[in-house]
Scaffold this active site. Sequence first.
Site, PDB file in Angstrom:
ATOM      1  N   GLY B  84       0.653  -1.249   0.073  1.00  0.00           N
ATOM      2  CA  GLY B  84       0.088   0.463  -0.022  1.00  0.00           C
ATOM      3  C   GLY B  84       0.960   1.083  -0.306  1.00  0.00           C
ATOM      4  CB  THR B  85       4.143   2.025   2.165  1.00  0.00           C
ATOM      5  OG1 THR B  85       2.937   1.535   2.952  1.00  0.00           O
ATOM      6  CG2 THR B  85       4.570   3.079   2.030  1.00  0.00           C
ATOM      7  CG  HIS B 207      -1.658  -5.619   5.054  1.00  0.00           C
ATOM      8  ND1 HIS B 207      -1.807  -5.573   6.673  1.00  0.00           N
ATOM      9  CD2 HIS B 207      -1.223  -4.341   4.176  1.00  0.00           C
ATOM     10  CE1 HIS B 207      -1.507  -4.404   6.433  1.00  0.00           C
ATOM     11  NE2 HIS B 207      -1.050  -4.188   5.450  1.00  0.00           N
ATOM     12  CB  CYS B 330       4.155   5.478  25.685  1.00  0.00           C
ATOM     13  SG  CYS B 330       2.381   5.277  26.006  1.00  0.00           S
TER      14      CYS B 330
END
Lengths: 74, 381
Positions: B84-85, B207, B330
């Site tokens: 996808g990237t 995915h 975090c």
Amino acid sequence: MIELDCRGQLCPLPIIELARRYTEAEVGDLVGVVATDAAARYDVPAWCRMRGQEYVGEDLADDGTPRYLVRRTS
Amino acid sequence: MRQWATRYVAGVRNAAVDFDAASSEPLHPAARDVLLAALDRGYADPRRLHGRARDARLLLDNAREVVAEALHVRRDEVSFTSSGTDAVHRGLLGLASARAPRGRSRVVHSAVEHSAVLHAASWWGSGTVVGVDSLGRVYDGDLVEQSIGGDVAVTALQSANHEVGTVQDVGAFELPDGVPLFMDACASMGRLPLPEHGWSAAAGSAHKWGGPAGVGVLLVRQAARWEQPFPHDDRADARSTGFENVPAALAAAAALQAVVAEREDTNARHVALVDRVRRAASDLPDTEVVGDPVRRLPHLVTFSCLYVNGEALVTELDRRGFGVASGSACTASTLEPSHVLAAMGALTHGNVRVSLGRDATQAQVEEFCRVLPEVVAGLRA
């Protein structure tokens, strides 16, 4: 102004400290949260919105650490 | 063979209930069958002329045809990429390259785009960020205004947000000076129909709809100007490079077809289940549900709890059997809070994203809603 030293604390500790101690300021007075944590820049204003306090803005503490200013409104 | 497989997955332990479908869905049963069949039939080089190669080419063409049909686009508008990237990078930068050389023009994008868009924009050179409101919505006035000036190569706007679910009104934007719009549709592809118009190129990620990882879908409209932004290759499809993963592309296509066929039912179920989670989260003290309550992805909800550590929240929910994501600093490799939450002015700590896959049940959601207040109260104590 009451200044809270939250240097080195990670989120959500600066906000917990703010919530615990902002009543030490008189209504109308400022509380400065001095924090190195990146999330404080967003979470101090978000806390103000959720808790009905006024977010004033950001300046720098004496050592150049970001300081987030809150006016106690109630 | 069985022995090897056992060894490779030894030590893998999954949360009992996976509420992180927006990160990745398990393989759809339709994709699994197709993948297994295609592994043996689609290994050859689709550019060659012999029988096995023609098989691979046929399967690749079939995959393209199925995706085109599922998304209501033309077959020649569909390319398969390696993720996808990769599809985002090729879509955005290919539109930009066709208008101006790199470094001599701007990329305009919303403040809540996926990091793949942000990284592509910064690689291109200069970016202009368009802000959002507290629900994560971009206003067309802002987007259009920032796109004026003649030095804009491309403007990027997602179809829907991957973290908070807010759907953008892509079809409503009319950009000036022929500036093309790139639409990152990774969060919504398969789940929602694509906007019929208003975009020149779009990207999806298999995915996220139950296809295999390592398959992206790049759509480039027939009328759009697009140029290869990266080194060329001599493959069957000029828009992608590298050897095609034919079995995975076909499996991705099969999953997409199945998901689109099932989505009316799936979405109705998900909307009701997500509403249940939204109510449970809203009932928690000092907690805000983030994102557009109406115009949103059906399967996803995000909320933030004051005074709670996001990492502790994710860990404790995992211990109770629920796998969720978080945008809190975090929980991020960078220790920076989610730029999406920050841009919306939302609380970034104590953040949880729940996203449902097709197998999510009412019982699982009810159990989650029962456990959640205990977990939050326990961490605040």
